[in-house]
Design a protein around this motif. Structure first.
Motif, mmCIF file in Angstrom:
data_model
loop_
_atom_site.group_PDB
_atom_site.id
_atom_site.type_symbol
_atom_site.label_atom_id
_atom_site.label_comp_id
_atom_site.label_asym_id
_atom_site.label_seq_id
_atom_site.Cartn_x
_atom_site.Cartn_y
_atom_site.Cartn_z
ATOM 1 N N VAL A 34 -3.659 -2.148 -6.596
ATOM 2 C CA VAL A 34 -3.411 -2.236 -5.150
ATOM 3 C C VAL A 34 -4.705 -2.635 -4.463
ATOM 4 C CG1 VAL A 34 -2.784 -0.887 -3.090
ATOM 5 C CG2 VAL A 34 -1.526 -0.558 -5.229
ATOM 6 N N GLN A 83 0.837 -1.196 0.000
ATOM 7 C CA GLN A 83 0.000 0.000 0.000
ATOM 8 C C GLN A 83 0.876 1.252 0.000
ATOM 9 O OE1 GLN A 83 -3.594 0.783 0.182
ATOM 10 N NE2 GLN A 83 -2.669 2.773 -0.210
ATOM 11 N N ARG A 128 3.272 0.455 -8.412
ATOM 12 C CA ARG A 128 2.288 -0.412 -7.753
ATOM 13 C C ARG A 128 0.862 -0.023 -8.128
ATOM 14 N NH1 ARG A 128 6.895 -0.462 -5.159
ATOM 15 N NH2 ARG A 128 7.500 -2.298 -3.939
#
Length: 848
Positions: free
Chosen positions: A375, A273, A370
């Motif tokens: 995510v 995260q 990411r």
């Protein structure tokens, strides 16, 4: 991504004696590419110890600052006396503990350490940086151990700096963003090795409170469908990042900056995260999450002022943008050395938006990598709880009771999967129970039922006429699971790719290359045999190319297809001619010192089909119907295959044998003739005549026709085009539409005569506007069946011939299949040929 095995062990029970080879094979079997597995204990040999700096003498008179240090290394040097070491780093002081490698040791890369005299002093060993130990890329200074490090001078430094660990480096494919974290890799290894997994993403975290941690307004819930925040007040701004955290960040290739920032990076690596830490004292008013206004600016943490577009998302306060959302924070709100109040933010952003923003600004941060891969939207509160706990534990302060959580995340759409689909797709007999078990390992919620005209009788057997299906809800951390094919891949992956049989399909009889494929190969071979070098150009071009090529305003080649997600904003269009990219390659080679160049390319060009609308939406669960395929194909741009050549410099090199010959427009025209000949088109169906067509020189351009239809152009490029593209004078080119050529006719077997030929040359004076090819055609028609061949070998003009007149000299070859021709027969045939040329074009024999 690089991660230490010791970090992975916190979340799964890896066997203590697991060999590195078995660990690598487990990851490879799961479809994860392993770049390397390095046992750090073997990278540094010899005595690597903890040392304490006793005193430092600054040496002067050198080009750079040099320091002569006395370092206590305990009894590691065998004498107990301080070690004298010369060092150029300046980030340490007396009393600091450092990492020292003594003489006889060897650093990564085979760098041996010894005692030597340098800068006028004897140096016994070296004080090491992270880069020198192979722990990271930071070479700005040596490693200074934290004050709380329990090791004393002389102790082995390997466990202190993490050189007693094993580091795994993996390359993550774009569809597996969840694996860009310790959480994701640990879960994968748990599947492969069959060991328990403790998911840190399921840690308890308090939910939103009625009073927000900070006033926030999200105006675009598509670009940001979840935004969470929490405040920590009164932290110690001088608190240092603990050694264990800095060590793990270093192994992962992340530079330590400050405790709050290091915590956000640590949580990103651990959970996957990305987060951001704001200095609460440096933001004013409500935070607003919105799309940027066109031309709006923000200065990111790298010090670059970036101009934004309406697709970018920003976080703003009353002063304007303070962060380029999901990509990089802004300078005006970053955590600084005096920060005491930290606002942690964890959100969930649209992957498409992030990917485009990162490419537009050429800013591929670890967070952006990411976000564009996906995510877990369930992580923000867990990540914030983890970050708050770490910060208060190491910097004090008080965590605010208020928690903000603006959640607009949509629930996952269930996917219907026929339970026998994995077996049908890959040829392995998977039982229904095995399919369910594997999908539940992934984290899916699976219910089994029957699909029969909308009925769902439950799981008690499959009634006749029904299909046994699974209703699968993918987990939040797997945004890539959207279709039955994705679930099939997961079943196959977890069950083992090695179980899938390698069966080559049987080629049906009577198949082979199509005539179009054979033609393209023949054309390529013909050009290569003539000295042309094949190149493969990118099909993307800039919008200014049409102007550089001098294309008229109404030229159909100006209408180009724009790529929705171009690799470069500078080249967003698909080419409509091969010449633009091909001439770019020519210029690049000229810039590298090549002067004599002959290049060719065979490739597709793209012409839009205006007014066709949007393509129909099609899934991957079945083959499109003929109507769907036809509707989709009607939207696809027309993509004819062209062949093009470009020439510059000498086509025949100079040497001891004589002068060379520069390439010219005639060579480009001959290349077009060679292509048509390789396509097996008879010469009597081919015509070459003068033309005017951009980007060629209007006086040195020819059009190539087959059966009266223009299929290409060749000649010397226009001087204005050459100047705009910075190419040499007389550069020539040819481009021809291969798909416009008719199929080659069935060629009859040639009749070969064993009798000698009769060779006669004729020079005809004609008007200079008469094409030589038409004169040649007239000679062929007049000569009759005895003419075996005709070739133009000379073109001549002079004042004696008259203004506007030129002489065309042809070599005529006559031969009979059944006898030796007499002189009278050959001359009669020649005269008939000349008479036809005279009748049609007013040609006269030169000198007659």
């Amino acid at each position: 991504m690089r991660v230490s095995v010791s970090w992975l062990r916190e979340y799964l029970d890896l066997p203590a004696d697991l060999p590195a080879a078995d660990l690598e094979q487990a990851l490879v079997d799961l479809g994860i590419e392993v770049e390397s597995i390095v046992d750090l204990r073997s990278t540094v040999t010899g005595a690597l110890v903890v040392g304490e700096v006793l005193d430092i003498e600054e040496l002067t008179g050198f080009k750079k600052p040099i320091r002569f240090c006395r370092v206590d290394v305990g009894a590691a040097n065998g004498t107990g006396e301080p070690q004298e070491i010369v060092c150029g780093a300046r980030n340490f002081a007396p009393g600091d503990r450092v990492v020292v490698i003594l003489p006889g040791g060897v650093l990564p890369g085979g760098f041996a350490i010894g005692a030597r005299k340098t800068y006028g002093r004897n140096s016994h060993g070296m004080i090491c940086s992270a880069k020198e130990l192979g722990l990271g890329d930071d070479h700005s200074g040596i490693i200074v151990l934290p004050e709380d490090t329990p090791a004393k001078p002389g102790d082995d430094a390997r466990p202190v700096v993490g050189l007693d660990d094993v580091v795994v480096e993996v390359e993550i494919t774009p569809d597996r963003g969840y694996a860009l974290s310790v959480r994701g890799i640990a879960r994968e290894l748990a599947h492969a090795l069959g060991v328990p997994f403790r998911d840190p993403g399921l840690a308890p975290a308090p939910g939103a409170t009625a009073e927000p941690a900070y006033p926030v307004e999200v105006r675009d819930t598509v670009g940001c469908d979840r935004f969470a925040a929490r405040m920590v007040r009164g932290i110690d701004p001088t608190a240092q990042t603990p050694g264990w955290m800095r060590q793990r960040l270093t192994v992962a290739g992340v530079r330590s900056i400050s405790l709050p920032v290091d915590i956000t990076n640590y949580v990103m690596l651990e959970l996957g995260q990305p987060m951001h830490a704001f200095d609460a004292a440096r933001i004013t008013g409500t935070l607003v999450v919105r799309r940027a206004a066109a031309g709006e600016k923000v200065t990111t943490l790298d010090g670059v002022a970036r101009t934004l577009t309406t697709e970018d998302m920003v976080i703003c306060d009353d002063t304007g943008p303070v962060s380029l959302a999901a990509v990089m924070g802004g300078e005006t709100s970053e955590v600084v050395a005096s920060t005491t109040d930290v606002l942690f933010e964890a959100a969930h952003w649209d992957p498409v938006m992030v990917g485009r923003t990162a490419r537009r600004h050429k800013l591929f941060s670890e967070a952006a990598k990411r976000w564009e891969r996906g995510v877990d939207p369930a992580l923000p509160l867990v990540a914030i709880e983890r970050a708050v706990g770490l910060l208060t534990a190491h910097a004090g302060g008080t965590a605010g009771a208020e928690i903000l959580d603006l959640d607009h995340v949509r629930p996952r759409t269930p996917v219907t999967l026929p339970v026998d689909l994995p077996g049908r797709r890959v040829g392995v007999a998977y039982s229904p129970e095995r399919v369910v078990s594997l999908l539940e390992q992934v984290g899916c919620h699976v219910t089994r039922g029957v699909d029969r005209l909308g009925e769902d009788p439950g799981t008690a057997g499959v009634p006749a006429g029904g299909a046994d299906v699974l209703t699968v809800v993918p987990p939040s951390w797997r945004p890539d699971l959207t279709d039955p094919a994705d679930l099939v891949e997961e079943v196959v992956r977890l069950d083992g790719y090695d179980r899938v049989p390698s069966v080559l399909p049987t080629a049906p009889p009577g198949r082979g290359l199509t005539w179009q494929q054979r033609r393209r190969r023949a054309v390529a071979r013909s050009l290569a045999e003539r000295g042309y070098v094949e190149v493969l150009a990118h099909p993307f071009v800039a919008g200014s190319l049409a102007d550089l090529l001098g294309l008229p305003a109404d030229d159909p080649r100006r209408a180009a297809v724009r790529v929705a997600n171009p690799l470069s904003e500078e080249e967003p269009l698909l080419r409509t001619t091969l010449l633009g990219p091909l001439l770019g390659i020519l210029r690049r080679n000229l810039g590298r010192g090549h002067r004599d160049l002959a290049l060719y390319e065979i490739g597709a060009v793209f012409h839009p089909r205006p007014g066709v609308g949007a393509p129909p939406a099609m899934g991957v669960d079945r083959r499109p119907t003929d109507a769907e395929f036809a509707a989709a194909d009607a939207v696809v741009p027309d993509q004819p295959r062209h062949v093009a050549v470009v020439l510059t410099g000498d086509v025949e090199p100079a040497g001891w044998w004589g002068a060379g010959r520069p390439a010219g427009w005639a060579d480009a025209v001959e290349a077009g003739r060679a292509v048509l000949a390789a396509a097996d088109l008879p010469a009597d169906r081919v015509e070459v005549r003068a033309a005017e067509h951009a980007p060629w020189h209007p006086g040195r351009c020819a059009e190539l026709l087959v059966d009266g239809v223009v299929v290409g152009h060749a000649g010397e490029l226009h001087p204005a085009v050459l100047a705009a593209l910075e190419l040499p004078k007389r550069t020539s080119a040819m481009e021809l539409d291969l798909d416009a050529l008719p199929a080659a006719p069935v060629a009859p077997a040639p009749t070969i005569s064993g009798f000698p030929p009769a060779l006669i040359d004729v020079a005809l004076v004609v008007d200079e506007r008469v094409p030589a090819a038409q004169v040649q055609q007239a000679l062929v028609e007049g000569a009759g069946e005895l003419l075996e061949g005709v070739r133009l070998f000379d073109v001549y003009a002079s004042e004696q011939l008259g203004a506007g007149r030129r002489s065309l000299a042809y070599k005529l070859t006559f031969r009979a299949p059944d006898r030796t021709l007499t002189v009278e027969e050959a001359v009669a045939a020649r005269d008939a040929a000349v008479a036809r040329a005279a009748e049609r074009f007013g040609a006269t024999l030169r000198g007659a």
